[in-house]
Design an enzyme around this catalytic site. Structure first.
Site, PDB file in Angstrom:
ATOM      1  N   HIS A  29     -11.396 -16.764  -9.200  1.00 58.11           N
ATOM      2  CA  HIS A  29     -12.148 -17.125  -8.000  1.00 58.11           C
ATOM      3  C   HIS A  29     -12.436 -15.858  -7.205  1.00 58.11           C
ATOM      4  O   HIS A  29     -11.644 -14.917  -7.192  1.00 58.11           O
ATOM      5  CB  HIS A  29     -11.334 -18.088  -7.125  1.00 58.11           C
ATOM      6  N   ASP A  44     -17.088 -22.705  -8.962  1.00 53.41           N
ATOM      7  CA  ASP A  44     -16.108 -21.614  -8.987  1.00 53.41           C
ATOM      8  C   ASP A  44     -16.777 -20.422  -9.656  1.00 53.41           C
ATOM      9  O   ASP A  44     -17.310 -20.546 -10.767  1.00 53.41           O
ATOM     10  CB  ASP A  44     -14.861 -22.028  -9.769  1.00 53.41           C
TER      11      ASP A  44
END
Length: 821
Positions: A409, A189
């Protein structure tokens, strides 16, 4: 319970050893339980090891059964979130995994507390599932985890990997993995924007062969951060102004700290307006998390570090935010703001407060991060009229719901820009729901179709293998004295090529220790070969093979030891009191070959013709005559029996009697039988008959003359007769090679390529004064003194009555008498 679907995404393969295989055991067309396995050149790397937030128990684990745990060399964990790290204790303590595990220092520090919270929440919930591991498992696993710093390169068994900043959360790292020259970048991520406390994700700045990246938001793009913060605070103030409670379900650590910094700054700016409105952060790890963030500010961006250096006050030492471990101080009615974990509203404090406040319209709910499919957080985003109660039944939902994402993200804009920067020929998408992942793959493919950037985008499902072929060039570094001279066109370097973990180094032997930590080792080898014959026989055979040998004799109380040195590399020691021969040498390719030859000679000595002669005993079997011609088998001529017999006692003149012709023909038959199938002895033992393809030859037992009409058969038999004569000749103390016989006819000269020996010279019968019959055999040895010495003092053995006449031609050798018994 999910069903695994397997398929293959294949790229043409030229060599199985050059395949890079990438298999998602989790996060394949889903968000959660991230776990990716790389296989290349016999090495295996596991990237992340998390749990699925929308499932419980074993169903939340990655598909570990697809890869044997004991084959994994390295486990790399990008950050501490549950879906990336929570299965690590289970994998380390409840499987056969024996590899090494690495995290950054902040990730390891925070991970333990998040995993502890997972155990507590799972074990105290009302669900039937329990935690997959215990507190003891967590402590044991945590001790096995090794720390890695950002930009530090580590090498394990030929696997090189380097950590780079990934943004996202504190300590999050991207990993650049290199195996045999192939580079794979796994982002985990990541975030490409710098927020209040974290740096943005880095570009390693090297050529990448394969990029494995998240696709959480697919083709969606976030609003600018300034707009999102404005919308966020507007909604919070709206809820508290109507005297409501504003709930924000969050993870205990991660994005929560970013939201706390935003709220702290806003409450500080509008202190008079918001005075009396409490802000609670409720989590069992709240205080612990705050202390961890206070300790790791040097791992954050320059903004946090400058603020700390300028004011001397830690930015995470909050003034307006109250950190609590339970909901005892939280009022039933507002105004108030509460951040509570967990973020997916599956259980815990956030679920309790949701069920308490959902029926009242003045209250509000803000979903601040990504909601995993199958969780209550994903369901409530769509503002349903009722929500399921944790204990069963439903609860009316009248509170307002707002989705303002502060997820760390990357969106499409950030992700596509990063892919364009890296320009890897292969991009593999993970950590995204199926529709979002397919849309992103299609858009990237369309974007670069027809451009100078040729990219192949893969979107594998769980357990679906992506096979890529790489055939990198092998380059060797020349080190040490070999590198002292710059080579020119046509020059070549000669040395030892050392391979270690897919890197090659060419060095001279003298430089091995300095440049490769390899020291030459001399291996002394020794063999003991059973041996029961004499030293003289041993030396004779060795000199026949290797020529002149160096002899050392050692005398001791036990007896005499002779050491023969062959080619100055192999020692053969014969000790009179030992029943074996010792062979010693320094191990290398050439010396081993010489030693093997010595071993073969020693093992075959007792079966050689000379050994048969020396170890022969008197004949004990019956040679009674039968009518006609008697077959060899009928007189019981057995090779092993004859070879074990001793010679009959003979006098000093080495003469034999005519009555001993029976023994001569028996031994001659033994030699012939080894070469011809049809061999027979005449009933009077005066001759031997050999038959070959209808051709017949007769050998006289007294003269050893060959009578036959076939020149070819005569040429076949003549070398055997010569071999019999040499075998029966006594051995001397020297072991010079026998001279080659002179061909008896032009026909035999033409057969030199068949390596046939010449026929023997005639054997004459001589009567001595004592009336005993003797056989005088003309020697096939030249008059050279050295040749005579090779077989003993021949002249001394010749009977005085049969010496050559003084008037004879000088080239005519004197007849000698040999004992053929």
């Amino acid at each position: 319970m999910t069903t695994k679907r397997k398929a293959e995404v294949s790229v043409p393969i030229e060599d199985e050893n050059d395949q890079l295989i990438i298999t998602p055991l989790g996060a394949g067309r889903e968000v959660g339980r991230s776990c990716i396995v790389l296989e290349y050149k016999g090495k295996k790397v596991m990237l992340d090891c998390g749990l699925h937030a929308g499932r419980s128990g074993p169903n939340s684990l990655p598909y570990f059964d697809d890869v044997e745990p004991d084959t994994i060399d390295v486990l790399l964990v990008t950050h501490f979130h549950i879906d990336h790290a929570a299965a690590v204790p289970y994998y380390l303590e409840h499987t056969s995994f024996k590899g090494r595990t690495f995290m950054t220092r902040p990730t390891k520090g925070v991970f333990r507390w998040l995993a502890t919270d997972y155990i507590r929440v799972t074990n105290t919930s009302n669900s039937d599932a329990s935690a997959l591991y215990s507190e003891a498992d967590l402590i044991s696993a945590h001790a096995k985890i090794e720390e890695i710093d950002v930009h530090q390169q580590v090498e394990v068994n030929g696997i090189k990997f380097t950590a780079y900043n990934a943004g996202h959360v504190l300590g999050a790292a991207m990993f650049l993995i290199e195996i045999a020259g192939v580079k794979v970048l796994y982002t985990g991520d990541y975030s490409r924007e710098e927020d209040r406390h974290l740096v943005q994700a880095e570009n390693p700045g090297v050529y990448i062969h394969v990029l494995i990246t998240e696709s959480t938001y697919g083709v969606q793009s976030h609003h600018p951060r300034v707009e999102r913060e404005r919308e966020f605070m507007t909604y919070v103030r709206e809820v508290v102004r109507r005297r409501g409670c504003c709930l924000m379900p969050v993870t205990a650590l991660g994005r929560t700290q970013e939201l706390l910094l935003i709220l702290e700054e806003h409450w500080s700016r509008y202190a008079q307006e918001l005075e009396g409105v409490p802000v609670f952060f409720i989590s069992a790890l709240g205080k612990t998390g705050t202390r961890l963030y206070q300790a790791y500010i040097m791992h954050m961006n320059q903004r946090i570090q400058r603020q700390f250096n300028r004011t001397g006050r830690n930015p995470f030492d909050f003034k307006y935010i109250k950190t609590r471990t339970n909901i005892a101080e939280v009022p039933d009615a507002g105004p108030c703001v509460v951040l509570a974990s967990p973020g997916m509203l599956q259980n815990g404090v956030s679920r309790q407060l949701l069920e308490r406040w959902a029926p009242r319209p003045e209250n509000g709910l803000i979903i601040t991060g990504y909601s995993v499919e199958g969780t209550l957080a994903r369901t409530i985003v769509n503002s349903p009229e009722v929500i399921p109660a944790f204990a069963g039944g439903t609860i009316p939902r009248r509170m307002t719901v707002k989705n303002i994402s502060f997820s760390a993200h990357v969106d499409y804009a950030q992700n596509s820009a990063f892919i364009d920067e890296i320009r890897a020929p292969h991009v593999i998408l993970v950590h995204g729901e199926e529709n979002a992942m397919k849309q992103l793959r299609a858009k990237i493919t369309d974007t670069y179709r027809g451009s100078d950037y040729e990219v192949t985008v893969h979107a594998p499902q769980n357990t679906q293998k992506v096979r890529l072929h790489f055939h990198g060039e092998k380059t060797a570094r020349v080190m040490g004295s070999l590198a002292s001279k710059v080579p020119r066109e046509g020059d070549y370097a000669s040395g030892i090529l050392v391979e270690r973990d897919f890197s090659y180094t060419l060095v001279d032997v003298s430089d091995l220790h300095e440049f490769t930590n390899i020291a030459p080792v001399v291996i002394e080898q020794q063999l003991c070969i059973p041996y029961a014959s004499s030293y003289t026989l041993l030396r004779y055979h060795l000199e026949q093979m290797f020529g002149e040998l160096t002899l050392t004799t050692e005398r001791s109380d036990s007896g005499l030891a002779h050491v023969l040195r062959i080619y100055d590399v192999v020692n053969v020691c014969h000790s009179s009191w030992k029943s074996y021969v010792e062979i010693e040498w320094e191990g290398n390719a050439m010396n081993d070959m010489v030693a093997d030859s010595v071993v073969a000679i020693v093992l075959n000595i007792e079966s050689s013709p000379a050994s048969v002669k020396l170890t022969q005993s008197s004949c004990s079997h019956d040679h009674s005559a039968k009518s006609g011609i008697v077959e060899v088998d009928d007189v019981s001529l057995d090779a092993s029996e004859v070879a074990s017999q001793d010679l009959d006692n003979c006098d000093d003149s080495h003469q034999i009697r005519v009555s001993d012709c029976e023994k001569v023909i028996s031994k001659l038959a033994l030699f012939m039988q080894q070469q011809f199938t049809e061999v027979a002895i005449a009933d009077d033992h005066s001759s031997l008959v050999v038959t070959l393809n209808g051709l017949v030859a007769t050998i006289d037992a007294r003269t050893l003359d060959i009578t036959t009409e076939s020149h070819m058969l005569r040429a076949r038999i003549a070398p055997i007769i010569a071999r019999v004569r040499r075998t029966m000749r006594p051995l001397g103390h020297h072991s010079l090679p026998l001279p080659e016989p002179v061909p008896a006819s032009p026909l035999l000269e033409k057969l030199e390529d068949l390596q046939l020996e010449s026929t023997p010279k005639p054997i004459n019968v001589v009567d001595d004064d004592d009336k005993d019959m003797h056989i005088d055999v003309d020697s096939d040895v030249d008059d050279d003194e050295d040749d005579d010495d090779a077989y003993g003092d021949v002249d001394d053995e010749v009977d005085s009555d049969t010496k050559s006449d003084p008037g004879a031609e000088p080239d005519t050798p004197a007849p000698i008498k040999l004992d053929l018994s």
